[in-house]
Design an enzyme around this catalytic site. Structure first.
Site, PDB file in Angstrom:
ATOM      1  CB  THR A   3      -0.928   0.016   1.219  1.00  0.00           C
ATOM      2  OG1 THR A   3      -0.143  -0.262   2.386  1.00  0.00           O
ATOM      3  CG2 THR A   3      -2.007  -1.047   1.088  1.00  0.00           C
TER       4      THR A   3
ATOM      5  N   GLY B  65      -4.513   2.139   8.510  1.00  0.00           N
ATOM      6  CA  GLY B  65      -3.058   2.132   8.466  1.00  0.00           C
ATOM      7  C   GLY B  65      -2.433   3.490   8.239  1.00  0.00           C
ATOM      8  CB  ALA B  66      -2.698   5.947   5.468  1.00  0.00           C
TER       9      ALA B  66
ATOM     10  CG  LEU C 266      -0.794  10.718   4.274  1.00  0.00           C
ATOM     11  CD1 LEU C 266      -0.666   9.428   5.068  1.00  0.00           C
ATOM     12  CD2 LEU C 266      -0.167  11.880   5.040  1.00  0.00           C
TER      13      LEU C 266
ATOM     14  N   GLY D  75      -8.143   2.593   1.385  1.00  0.00           N
ATOM     15  CA  GLY D  75      -7.889   1.265   0.835  1.00  0.00           C
ATOM     16  C   GLY D  75      -9.137   0.461   0.560  1.00  0.00           C
ATOM     17  CD  GLU D  76     -11.028  -2.119   4.513  1.00  0.00           C
ATOM     18  OE1 GLU D  76     -11.390  -3.271   4.838  1.00  0.00           O
ATOM     19  OE2 GLU D  76     -10.762  -1.234   5.331  1.00  0.00           O
TER      20      GLU D  76
END
Length: 721
Positions: free
Chosen positions: A469, A510-511, A604, A678-679
């Site tokens: 990712t 996560g990010a 980001l 991501g999702e």
């Protein structure tokens, strides 16, 4: 804080680890050079339910290189489940080879350890098992009478649904089906396990390092401090590597038994039976609205399945509780235990499948109302989460729909299905709204500073993972920005349980979590160095080290959600648009164009973020085009056993894709204003394509995947054509 580096967050820099990957120097779980390593091959059951009555290992034991054969008869005794159907969580124990009972076709029933991989594979085929078989439960529709409510939170309601439906001028009552799907990351699940002085060392392909260590420790009943899990690079996961599965326990068990490091790789075929999947869902939808498009009621009922030994529920109704302003709402989930392995989270669990049902039903109701489906959605937009009455920290769903419509050319869409044609092709436009929770979890990080040759070099350490990712890159950019040093003076070390604890990769947290963890560690370093000087001057990190007469310094930091975060609903939002061409004679169809618009907080790195959305759109298209895991109806084995028969999209299947990120920095979500994407990328994609197919053909396709055969056999909706 001043920032003079051009490579901080928000910039589309190349992946900092990219050169290692293209040169084959990024080591994955099965690639570490471990002295004295041997190989293991797991053996699978050939029945779906029953019990082992006899085992013959004699022929396998004669083979050259065979070191050990492990079955339930000689396996180490592990921690067992305390309840009949424990919830499958990322840190739950994973006992294996503890009894002769067989719960599903393909369950691990043995393990062969040999000097070479080939010797282990060959000997595994020589071990003979005899079984007492029982009739397996493998059909969801046949066992629906055994459905049960998993937990209290499985049901949700507000208002009076019956009154809301009675108030409606138009109604939709339909059922949607989504099949079993498998994750299939590029990197196979793998582990190299060893024991030394009573401690475990595991190079393992895992998304969540800390949870893997907990699972291993609790299964073997040893202190967590005696477990080290290492996963610097993970070649994809999509949820299948969220927790340490039974192959991890098998390898560790074998390593202790023989006193040597053991490598175990799950084969591509075993990934159908031994690494979870997205479960089959039957979703019944009831929607009602007034003539002006105001929603009056929404019911979303999901029937699905779990295994007979663990419990997992995919919360398909999550989006139906919060996405639209509807006063009367009911959501329920029911499970049926089947003789299949336990389902588990697959990219956007609940949202990917639930949004197909919801956003298809919304389109169906818009058609009945003769309203534009975008205007219908906007009519029912809300800035307050109706499921909990909390305000959204930010919600740009309307903006996503409006901007996406303009980018896509929605004004060319014809309301009447089949009205747009070119030759033998029927052309349709489809749209869907998307949402995905944007979690932010407590994350710790260490920063190590070193002053060399008049430059400051920083190393960030955390047990976070990079599953493809871009974690290495965004963490590097964060440290570069907050320390105000160039990217090439920042190193990032991830994926080791010796490093500070993070929530790992999953759930779209996560990010935001990693970046903020690195941010706090860097800011702590600056603050502490200033305190040593008793100054609040705006000095560079180099000056702070020099004035403190330090050549090195290290500290830690922990980022966690604020009180404001807890008082808001924090989501990412988006909109998907699809143009589909359907051959009216054959039912073959092509996805010609896709436009995705997302409001996902601060981006980001636009380059890695774009890759995430492209991946999500591809998986969403795969849900529609071909993806399904089919079960042999008598024996309970998966008929689909490789990429030869489990079809996924390839380049020729995909469209011209435009991705648009709306400018948004949600400081309630976290101090950096970052949200997960991501999702979000996969959520509701399937519905936008199915809705486009309806606009092209007048046929409502409610059963995924949508194959040409299904499309040809389907009848157009009344008054659609």
């Amino acid at each position: 804080m001043k920032n003079t580096t051009p490579s901080g967050t928000g910039n589309p820099i190349d992946r900092v680890e990219g050169h290692l990957k293209v040169r084959g120097m990024a080591k994955y779980a099965s690639e570490f050079p471990v002295s004295g390593k041997v190989y293991a091959q797991a053996i699978n059951s050939t029945i779906a339910k029953g019990e082992i009555t006899a085992i013959d290992t004699s022929e396998a034991e004669k083979q050259e290189g065979v070191i050990e054969i492990i079955t339930y008869k000689n396996a180490e005794k592990l921690k067992r489940y305390d309840e009949e159907l424990p919830s499958l969580l990322p840190d739950v124990i994973q006992p294996v080879l503890q009894s002769p009972k067989v719960h599903y076709y393909g369950e691990y029933v043995g393990l062969v350890v040999a000097e070479t991989f080939e010797q282990a594979q060959y000997a595994a085929r020589l071990v003979r098992f005899e079984y007492r078989t029982e009739e397996p439960r493998i059909h969801l529709d046949r066992q629906r009478s055994d459905a049960y409510k998993p937990e209290e939170s499985s049901d949700y309601s507000r208002g009076d649904v019956a009154a809301g439906m009675a108030e409606a001028d138009e109604k939709v009552e339909v059922t949607y089906h989504t099949p079993i799907e498998h994750h299939h990351p590029m990197e196979l699940h793998a582990i190299i396990a060893s024991w030394e002085n009573g401690e475990v060392k595991a190079y393992a392909s895992q998304q969540m390092i800390d949870n893997a260590a907990i699972t291993i420790a609790n299964t073997f009943q040893i202190p967590k401090e005696k477990v080290r899990v290492i996963a610097p690079y993970v070649g994809g996961g999509f949820g299948s590597k969220l927790h340490a599965k039974q192959h991890v326990i098998l390898a560790i068990m074998a390593a202790r038994k023989i006193g040597r490091p053991v490598q175990l790789t799950v084969t591509r075929q075993q990934m159908f039976t031994n690494t979870n999947f997205r479960q089959q869902n039957e979703q019944k939808m009831q929607l009602g609205a007034k003539k002006d498009g105001t929603l009056t009621a929404l019911v979303h009922e999901t029937l699905s399945h779990t295994s007979t030994y663990e419990e997992y529920q995919e919360s398909c109704g999550t989006v139906s509780k919060m996405l639209y302003k509807v006063p009367n709402n009911k959501v329920s989930h029911r499970l049926v235990p089947l003789n299949l392995q336990t389902p588990f989270a697959m990219r956007a669990p609940g949202e990917a499948t639930g949004s197909f049902a919801l956003e298809s039903a919304i389109d169906e109701l818009a058609w009945k109302l003769k309203m534009d489906p975008i205007e219908f959605r906007i009519k029912n937009d809300t800035q307050t989460d109706p499921s909990n009455n909390k305000p959204f920290s930010s919600r740009l769903l309307t903006e996503c729909l409006r901007i996406g419509a303009d980018k896509f050319g929605w004004e060319r869409r014809k309301m009447k299905p089949g009205a747009q044609q070119e030759g033998n092709w029927l052309i349709g436009y489809g749209v869907s709204g998307a949402s995905r929770a944007a979690p932010y979890r407590e994350t710790s990080s260490k920063v190590k500073l070193e002053l060399k040759g008049g430059k400051v070099y920083a190393t960030i350490q955390m047990d976070a993972t990079d599953i493809g990712t871009g974690s290495y890159t965004i963490i590097t950019q964060t440290a570069s920005e907050y320390l105000d040093i160039p990217v090439d003076q920042v190193s990032v070390e991830l994926g080791d349980s010796l490093f500070p604890v993070t929530p790992g990769s999953g759930g779209s947290w996560g990010a935001a979590s990693y970046a903020n963890g690195a941010r706090v560690a860097c800011m702590n370093a600056i603050r502490e160095l200033n305190q040593k000087l008793n100054t609040d001057e705006d000095l560079s990190i180099q000056a702070l080290l020099e004035k403190n007469e330090l050549s090195s310094y290290e500290t830690t930091g922990t980022a966690k959600p604020s009180e404001a975060f807890k008082k808001h609903s924090v989501y990412s939002f988006g909109a998907n648009f699809a143009e589909v061409w359907v051959d009216k004679d054959t039912g073959m169809y092509r996805i010609k164009r896709m436009v995705n618009v997302g409001a996902c907080g601060k981006i980001l790195n636009p380059k890695t973020a774009f890759g995430q959305i492209i991946g999500g759109l591809t998986m969403g298209a795969g849900m529609v085009i071909a993806e399904q895991s089919r079960i042999e109806p008598k024996y309970g084995n998966f008929i689909t056993r490789s990429f030869a028969d489990y079809h996924v999209p390839v380049n020729l299947d995909l469209a011209n894709i435009d991705v648009v990120f709306l400018p948004e920095e949600d400081k309630i979500a976290n101090e950096m204003g970052v949200k997960g994407i991501g999702e979000l990328g996969i959520t509701s994609v399937a519905a936008s394509i199915a809705n486009a197919i309806f606009n092209a053909t007048g046929k409502r396709m409610r059963d995924l995947p949508i194959t040409p055969e299904k499309l040809i056999m389907a009848e157009p909706e009344p008054d659609a054509i």
